[in-house]
Scaffold this active site. Structure first.
Site, short mmCIF file in Angstrom:
data_model
loop_
_atom_site.label_atom_id
_atom_site.label_comp_id
_atom_site.label_asym_id
_atom_site.label_seq_id
_atom_site.Cartn_x
_atom_site.Cartn_y
_atom_site.Cartn_z
CG HIS A 31 -1.92 -1.01 1.37
ND1 HIS A 31 -2.10 -1.74 2.52
CD2 HIS A 31 -2.84 -1.45 0.49
CE1 HIS A 31 -3.11 -2.59 2.34
NE2 HIS A 31 -3.58 -2.44 1.11
CE LYS A 55 -13.97 -6.70 1.99
NZ LYS A 55 -12.79 -6.03 1.35
NE ARG A 104 -2.13 -7.90 -4.42
CZ ARG A 104 -2.91 -8.23 -3.38
NH1 ARG A 104 -2.40 -8.32 -2.18
NH2 ARG A 104 -4.18 -8.45 -3.55
CB SER A 142 -4.40 -6.60 4.36
OG SER A 142 -4.00 -5.33 3.92
#
Ligand code: PNS
Length: 178
Positions: A31, A55, A104, A142
Protein backbone atom coordinates in the site's frame (compact mmCIF):
# COMPACT_ATOMS: atom_id res chain seq x y z
CA UNK A 1 1.46 41.51 -18.22
CA UNK A 2 3.53 38.53 -17.09
CA UNK A 3 1.69 38.48 -13.81
CA UNK A 4 -1.63 38.56 -15.59
CA UNK A 5 -0.61 35.63 -17.74
CA UNK A 6 0.46 33.68 -14.68
CA UNK A 7 -2.90 34.21 -13.01
CA UNK A 8 -4.72 32.91 -16.06
CA UNK A 9 -2.44 29.87 -16.18
CA UNK A 10 -3.10 29.15 -12.54
CA UNK A 11 -6.82 29.41 -13.05
CA UNK A 12 -6.62 26.97 -15.92
CA UNK A 13 -4.55 24.46 -14.01
CA UNK A 14 -7.08 21.96 -12.83
CA UNK A 15 -5.82 20.46 -9.57
CA UNK A 16 -6.01 16.71 -9.90
CA UNK A 17 -7.27 15.19 -6.67
CA UNK A 18 -6.90 11.42 -6.36
CA UNK A 19 -8.40 9.05 -3.83
CA UNK A 20 -6.71 5.82 -2.83
CA UNK A 21 -9.51 3.86 -1.14
CA UNK A 22 -9.20 0.59 0.68
CA UNK A 23 -9.69 -1.51 3.76
CA UNK A 24 -6.05 -1.08 4.83
CA UNK A 25 -6.63 -3.79 7.44
CA UNK A 26 -3.75 -3.41 8.06
CA UNK A 27 -1.55 -1.12 5.98
CA UNK A 28 1.21 -3.04 4.16
CA UNK A 29 4.41 -2.00 2.42
CA UNK A 30 2.60 -2.67 -0.86
CA UNK A 31 0.00 0.00 0.00
CA UNK A 32 2.79 2.42 0.92
CA UNK A 33 4.55 1.82 -2.39
CA UNK A 34 1.33 2.55 -4.33
CA UNK A 35 0.55 5.62 -2.17
CA UNK A 36 4.03 7.04 -2.82
CA UNK A 37 3.65 6.60 -6.56
CA UNK A 38 0.20 8.23 -6.52
CA UNK A 39 1.46 11.14 -4.40
CA UNK A 40 4.07 11.86 -7.08
CA UNK A 41 1.53 11.74 -9.91
CA UNK A 42 -1.31 13.86 -8.50
CA UNK A 43 -1.59 17.27 -6.87
CA UNK A 44 -3.46 15.94 -3.89
CA UNK A 45 -3.97 12.41 -2.61
CA UNK A 46 -6.53 11.22 -0.07
CA UNK A 47 -5.93 7.86 1.59
CA UNK A 48 -9.51 6.82 2.36
CA UNK A 49 -10.35 4.03 4.80
CA UNK A 50 -13.66 2.33 4.12
CA UNK A 51 -16.12 1.71 6.96
CA UNK A 52 -16.76 -1.98 6.34
CA UNK A 53 -18.17 -3.58 9.51
CA UNK A 54 -19.60 -6.43 7.39
CA UNK A 55 -16.04 -7.52 6.55
CA UNK A 56 -15.27 -7.85 10.26
CA UNK A 57 -12.02 -5.87 10.15
CA UNK A 58 -9.29 -6.61 12.68
CA UNK A 59 -8.52 -2.91 13.18
CA UNK A 60 -11.05 -0.13 13.79
CA UNK A 61 -11.33 2.70 11.29
CA UNK A 62 -9.53 4.98 13.78
CA UNK A 63 -6.64 2.51 14.12
CA UNK A 64 -6.35 2.09 10.36
CA UNK A 65 -6.34 5.86 9.92
CA UNK A 66 -3.54 6.20 12.49
CA UNK A 67 -1.41 3.71 10.56
CA UNK A 68 -1.99 5.63 7.32
CA UNK A 69 -1.29 8.96 9.01
CA UNK A 70 2.33 7.91 9.52
CA UNK A 71 2.70 7.60 5.76
CA UNK A 72 0.71 10.75 4.95
CA UNK A 73 2.82 12.88 7.28
CA UNK A 74 5.84 12.23 5.04
CA UNK A 75 4.17 14.06 2.13
CA UNK A 76 2.85 17.63 1.92
CA UNK A 77 0.05 16.60 -0.48
CA UNK A 78 -1.34 13.50 1.22
CA UNK A 79 -4.17 13.33 3.76
CA UNK A 80 -6.07 10.55 5.51
CA UNK A 81 -9.83 10.27 5.69
CA UNK A 82 -12.56 7.63 5.95
CA UNK A 83 -15.80 7.09 4.07
CA UNK A 84 -18.93 5.00 4.04
CA UNK A 85 -21.42 4.31 1.29
CA UNK A 86 -20.56 4.52 -2.38
CA UNK A 87 -16.98 5.40 -3.16
CA UNK A 88 -17.96 7.51 -6.18
CA UNK A 89 -20.27 9.64 -4.02
CA UNK A 90 -17.45 10.23 -1.59
CA UNK A 91 -15.08 11.05 -4.47
CA UNK A 92 -17.57 13.52 -5.95
CA UNK A 93 -17.97 15.23 -2.56
CA UNK A 94 -14.17 15.55 -2.39
CA UNK A 95 -14.00 16.87 -5.98
CA UNK A 96 -11.67 14.01 -6.85
CA UNK A 97 -11.37 12.95 -10.48
CA UNK A 98 -9.22 9.85 -9.99
CA UNK A 99 -9.48 6.63 -8.02
CA UNK A 100 -6.23 4.79 -7.37
CA UNK A 101 -6.06 1.02 -7.04
CA UNK A 102 -2.95 -1.10 -6.76
CA UNK A 103 -2.82 -4.31 -8.77
CA UNK A 104 -0.43 -7.14 -8.15
CA UNK A 105 -0.81 -10.32 -10.16
CA UNK A 106 -3.24 -10.80 -13.03
CA UNK A 107 -5.58 -12.44 -10.51
CA UNK A 108 -6.36 -9.00 -9.03
CA UNK A 109 -7.39 -7.68 -12.41
CA UNK A 110 -10.77 -9.31 -12.84
CA UNK A 111 -12.25 -7.97 -9.61
CA UNK A 112 -10.58 -4.61 -10.10
CA UNK A 113 -11.89 -4.29 -13.66
CA UNK A 114 -15.40 -5.13 -12.46
CA UNK A 115 -15.17 -2.52 -9.73
CA UNK A 116 -13.67 0.14 -12.05
CA UNK A 117 -16.41 -0.40 -14.65
CA UNK A 118 -19.14 -0.29 -12.02
CA UNK A 119 -17.71 2.93 -10.62
CA UNK A 120 -17.52 4.38 -14.15
CA UNK A 121 -21.15 3.44 -14.76
CA UNK A 122 -22.13 5.17 -11.53
CA UNK A 123 -19.98 8.24 -12.16
CA UNK A 124 -18.51 8.48 -15.69
CA UNK A 125 -16.39 11.52 -14.89
CA UNK A 126 -14.24 9.69 -12.38
CA UNK A 127 -11.39 7.62 -13.78
CA UNK A 128 -9.74 4.63 -12.10
CA UNK A 129 -5.96 4.50 -12.39
CA UNK A 130 -4.17 1.23 -11.65
CA UNK A 131 -0.67 1.39 -10.25
CA UNK A 132 1.73 -1.50 -9.82
CA UNK A 133 3.74 -1.70 -6.64
CA UNK A 134 7.37 -2.74 -6.94
CA UNK A 135 7.85 -6.45 -7.58
CA UNK A 136 9.18 -6.94 -4.05
CA UNK A 137 5.62 -6.28 -2.83
CA UNK A 138 3.83 -8.30 -5.47
CA UNK A 139 2.88 -11.12 -3.09
CA UNK A 140 2.06 -9.01 -0.01
CA UNK A 141 -1.57 -8.80 1.08
CA UNK A 142 -3.24 -7.58 4.27
CA UNK A 143 -4.90 -10.97 4.63
CA UNK A 144 -1.58 -12.85 4.58
CA UNK A 145 0.14 -10.31 6.82
CA UNK A 146 -2.64 -10.87 9.37
CA UNK A 147 -2.45 -14.63 9.11
CA UNK A 148 1.34 -14.80 9.41
CA UNK A 149 1.27 -12.48 12.40
CA UNK A 150 -1.60 -14.35 14.07
CA UNK A 151 0.39 -17.57 13.79
CA UNK A 152 3.48 -15.95 15.28
CA UNK A 153 5.46 -15.40 12.05
CA UNK A 154 7.67 -12.43 11.27
CA UNK A 155 6.06 -9.74 9.10
CA UNK A 156 8.99 -7.31 9.07
CA UNK A 157 9.64 -6.20 5.51
CA UNK A 158 5.97 -6.75 4.63
CA UNK A 159 4.49 -3.99 6.80
CA UNK A 160 5.95 -1.06 8.75
CA UNK A 161 7.39 -1.88 12.19
CA UNK A 162 4.60 0.08 13.87
CA UNK A 163 2.01 -2.08 12.09
CA UNK A 164 3.84 -5.27 13.07
CA UNK A 165 3.76 -4.09 16.67
CA UNK A 166 0.03 -3.33 16.52
CA UNK A 167 -0.58 -6.80 15.06
CA UNK A 168 1.37 -8.48 17.87
CA UNK A 169 -0.63 -6.49 20.44
CA UNK A 170 -3.94 -7.47 18.81
CA UNK A 171 -3.12 -11.15 18.73
CA UNK A 172 -1.68 -11.12 22.25
CA UNK A 173 -4.92 -9.70 23.64
CA UNK A 174 -6.97 -12.09 21.46
CA UNK A 175 -5.12 -15.03 22.99
CA UNK A 176 -5.79 -13.76 26.50
CA UNK A 177 -9.52 -13.72 25.88
CA UNK A 178 -9.62 -17.13 24.14
O1 PNS B 1 -8.85 -2.75 0.17
P1 PNS B 1 -10.10 -3.31 -0.46
O2 PNS B 1 -10.89 -4.08 0.57
O3 PNS B 1 -9.80 -4.12 -1.68
O4 PNS B 1 -11.00 -2.03 -0.91
C1 PNS B 1 -12.26 -2.20 -1.50
C2 PNS B 1 -13.01 -0.85 -1.65
C3 PNS B 1 -13.05 -0.10 -0.35
C4 PNS B 1 -12.30 0.00 -2.67
C5 PNS B 1 -14.44 -1.18 -2.15
O5 PNS B 1 -14.98 -2.17 -1.34
C6 PNS B 1 -15.36 0.04 -2.17
O6 PNS B 1 -15.21 0.91 -2.97
N1 PNS B 1 -16.33 0.08 -1.24
C7 PNS B 1 -17.30 1.14 -1.12
C8 PNS B 1 -18.66 0.74 -1.65
C9 PNS B 1 -18.78 0.97 -3.14
O7 PNS B 1 -18.61 2.05 -3.64
N2 PNS B 1 -19.06 -0.12 -3.88
C10 PNS B 1 -19.26 -0.07 -5.31
C11 PNS B 1 -17.96 -0.23 -6.07
S1 PNS B 1 -18.04 -1.70 -7.02
Amino acid sequence: MLNGLKTVENQNHHKAIAIYPGSFDPLTNGHIDVAERAARLFDHLILAVVHNPAKNPLFSVAERMEMLQEVASRFPNVEVDSFEGLLVNYATAKQASVLIRGIRAISDYEYELQMALMNRRLQPEIETVFLMAGEAHSFVSSRMVKEVSRLGGDVSGLAPASVALRLREKFKSAQRTE
